[in-house]
Scaffold this active site. Structure first.
Site, PDB file in Angstrom:
ATOM      1  N   ASP A   1       0.826  -1.212   0.000  1.00 55.52           N
ATOM      2  CA  ASP A   1       0.000   0.000   0.000  1.00 55.52           C
ATOM      3  C   ASP A   1       0.857   1.257   0.000  1.00 55.52           C
ATOM      4  O   ASP A   1       2.004   1.254   0.449  1.00 55.52           O
ATOM      5  CB  ASP A   1      -0.960   0.011   1.194  1.00 55.52           C
ATOM      6  CG  ASP A   1      -0.250   0.095   2.539  1.00 55.52           C
ATOM      7  OD1 ASP A   1       0.713  -0.677   2.746  1.00 55.52           O
ATOM      8  OD2 ASP A   1      -0.660   0.909   3.394  1.00 55.52           O
TER       9      ASP A   1
ATOM     10  N   GLU B   1       0.051  -1.235   5.673  1.00 56.22           N
ATOM     11  CA  GLU B   1       1.113  -0.840   6.600  1.00 56.22           C
ATOM     12  C   GLU B   1       1.043   0.648   6.905  1.00 56.22           C
ATOM     13  O   GLU B   1       1.299   1.078   8.031  1.00 56.22           O
ATOM     14  CB  GLU B   1       2.477  -1.202   6.005  1.00 56.22           C
ATOM     15  CG  GLU B   1       3.658  -1.052   6.967  1.00 56.22           C
ATOM     16  CD  GLU B   1       4.293   0.337   6.965  1.00 56.22           C
ATOM     17  OE1 GLU B   1       5.162   0.592   7.811  1.00 56.22           O
ATOM     18  OE2 GLU B   1       3.921   1.178   6.104  1.00 56.22           O
TER      19      GLU B   1
END
Length: 406
Positions: free
Chosen positions: A79, A174
């Site tokens: 991400d 994350e």
């Protein structure tokens, strides 16, 4: 063998921005586009890999040596940060960088200038990848993803390289602190692991911030401004007053090294209601707890001044400093130092002024230092990365694997 640059450019073309407001796992479905791609690529290379319902890709390369050595894992997140758009990334490639300002062509007049970013001059003569100024780049952490996948491809194409069991992990979310919330350490099967999620070439980190988020909500009272005297409570102004009570010198722009901070990351509001969101960071557990107390004391002061219930705060812990979990296994740090030196790079052991999946994984029983991925200016439109740094990071992975095999 696909070049690491071509691989990286393929990955950054996929929009994988996470969303803190979402309650799903992963927080955005578009992260699965890249996760499925990675799972398919691993299987196509002959590496058995699976994508589970929570968005975790886990793969295994079996040992090819007779003796028992620890299983070592390498992990990166797919991400990108919510701070800037990751859609329609248009990378600029600057070969043989000459040290001059780099025009980010998507925004007239916007430059990556060595006067503002002197680190650029450390990479003269190298091939740089930048944004065009309209989005972030996504080197955090698609550089780490590309470095791991390049190392995997090398091992697959060079079966003569001796290694123990190798575990590969790719995670979502994350950037919003939920990257390994449902990660099954036992199923992953590594004895030790490394996240490839650091910054400048040479960085090695095994201690990080203790971290929390804080959301402050202000309940105001709106009255027609012509008749507001002694009646109106302007939530915007009250929120600004609360923010001014926080220590001025404990902001990210005034801190470095082990110094912690309060960082306001969003604000929205009207006269009637307003909300402020902060992140709270400190390497010291004692100072971390004190910072949480300080923000509560600011809320209490506002309530004494403007009436009970005017201000409320929700403080959510995010992760702890992993140092005390990694230090008992310091040999994994020593192996990483040696592996970096073997790649012709000077190691720079330093604290993370942030956090990684490795922090939570270390507290879940998987000691997990963090190794440089090579990028700079993460989370914004000035992000950039040297191709040579990615190549060196991938070499470090292979060096660690060989050191564990010894």
């Amino acid at each position: 063998m696909e070049s690491i640059l071509d691989r990286f450019l393929r990955y950054v073309a996929v929009d994988t921005q996470s969303c803190e407001d979402s309650q799903t796992q992963p927080s955005t479905q578009k992260q699965l586009d890249l996760l499925r791609m990675l799972c398919s690529e691993l299987n196509a290379m002959g590496v058995k890999a699976e994508l589970d319902q929570y968005g975790y890709v886990m793969g295994t390369i079996p040992s090819n040596i007779d003796k028992k050595v620890p299983a070592v894992g390498f992990i990166a997140h797919v991400d990108t940060a919510p701070d800037a758009s990751g859609e329609g990334v248009k990378p600029q490639i600057i070969p043989s960088y000459d040290g001059s300002p780099i025009a980010l062509r998507g925004v007239p007049g916007l430059y990556l200038d060595p006067e503002e970013f002197p680190e650029l001059l450390d990479h003269k003569g190298e091939t740089l990848v930048t944004t065009d100024g309209t989005t972030l780049l996504g080197a955090d952490d698609k550089a780490g993803v590309a470095e791991i996948m390049t190392a995997v491809q090398y091992l697959v194409e060079h079966p003569e390289v001796k290694h123990g069991e190798i575990k590969i992990g790719f995670t979502p979310d994350e950037e919003i602190g939920r990257g390994v919330a449902k990660f099954d350490v036992t199923r992953f099967g590594a004895d030790y692991a490394y996240t490839m999620d650091g910054g400048e070439v040479g960085e090695l980190e095994f201690e990080n911030f203790n971290a929390a988020s804080a959301t402050v909500r202000i309940q105001g009272r709106n009255v027609h401004p012509g008749y507001a005297k002694s009646k109106m409570k302007n939530a915007i102004r009250i929120g600004m007053e609360l923010n001014s009570l926080l220590p001025v010198d404990q902001k990210p722009e005034y801190t470095s090294g082990y110094e912690g901070f309060f960082h306001i990351i969003s604000f929205e509001g009207t006269v009637e209601q307003a909300s402020f969101t902060y992140i709270i960071r400190d390497h010291s557990a004692e100072l971390y707890e004190k910072k949480k107390t300080v923000i509560q004391e600011c809320v209490d002061f506002i309530n004494r001044k403007y009436g009970e219930g005017t201000a409320t705060v929700e403080i959510r812990h995010q992760y702890w400093n992993m140092r005390k979990q990694v230090e008992p296994h310091y040999h994994i740090v020593e192996k990483a130092i040696k592996a970096i030196e073997m790649a012709g790079v000077k190691p720079r052991v330093q604290p993370i002024r942030g956090g990684t999946d490795g922090a939570n994984l270390s507290f879940m029983g998987l000691p997990c230092p963090n190794i440089f991925a090579g990028g700079l200016n993460f989370h914004g439109k000035m992000e950039w990365i040297p191709v040579e740094s990615m190549e060196k990071a991938s070499a470090v992975i292979l060096n660690i694997i060989s050191l564990f095999a010894e």
